[in-house]
Design a protein around this motif. Sequence first.
Motif, PDB file in Angstrom:
ATOM      1  N   GLN A 125      -1.873  -9.330   1.539  1.00  0.00           N
ATOM      2  CA  GLN A 125      -0.756  -8.436   1.242  1.00  0.00           C
ATOM      3  C   GLN A 125      -1.249  -7.158   0.569  1.00  0.00           C
ATOM      4  N   GLN A 129      -0.994  -3.417   2.186  1.00  0.00           N
ATOM      5  CA  GLN A 129      -0.307  -2.363   1.441  1.00  0.00           C
ATOM      6  C   GLN A 129      -1.219  -1.154   1.236  1.00  0.00           C
ATOM      7  N   PRO A 135       4.784  -2.781   2.476  1.00  0.00           N
ATOM      8  CA  PRO A 135       4.549  -4.231   2.513  1.00  0.00           C
ATOM      9  C   PRO A 135       4.586  -4.774   3.937  1.00  0.00           C
TER      10      PRO A 135
END
Length: 209
Positions: A125, A129, A135
């Motif tokens: 993640q 990002q 996201p």
Amino acid sequence: MKKIPQEVNNIIFDLGGVLLHIDSQRSIKAFESLGLTNAINHGGWGYQHEVFLQMEKGLLSDEQFRNGIRELLLEPASDEAIDKAWCAMIIDFSDDRINLLHELRKSYKLYLFSNTNNIHLNHFQTLFQQRFGFPISELFENDYYSHVLNQRKPSVESFQTVLNHAGLNPQETLFIDDSKENTLGAQKAGMHAVHLTMEQNLQALFGRN
């Protein structure tokens, strides 16, 4: 490569090996440097030790997982060393495939279902990002992870959980995974499924080269 059935309105993507470049050999070698051999099966779809499976089912905390790994080692290892070895398999995201998702969202409802764990989740993640500036969850109607569901692919129950939560008709849903075993599980749950091999091109599957 097989054509997408006309009745498909929903697509569920696997993550590693489909949207995210991974190389399980990197984690295998990293764990070997810590003294743990045969940690991951060939292809990266299974494990030799129960601690990995329990982690992907969400049955262990991060600390319990690290302590479980330490019990398999002959020498002490820090949390950081274990996390680094565990995440070594995660390489990067494919720009082409992320761009394809943006395009597909115009015609399909997109979902994600990955066998993963909290340590990997935080790692990829953050990677996503930093790379794309938003996201990864924004690409999908919902994203599903085995350690949150407490269920792993290829169990039929895991697919039924995803279908039920998302309110999807399996006959209108396509599942794409780089594991043949997982695609067979999806088919048993009534979905269309594509086994994406290393030789195949995801863009070509949708007529976009």
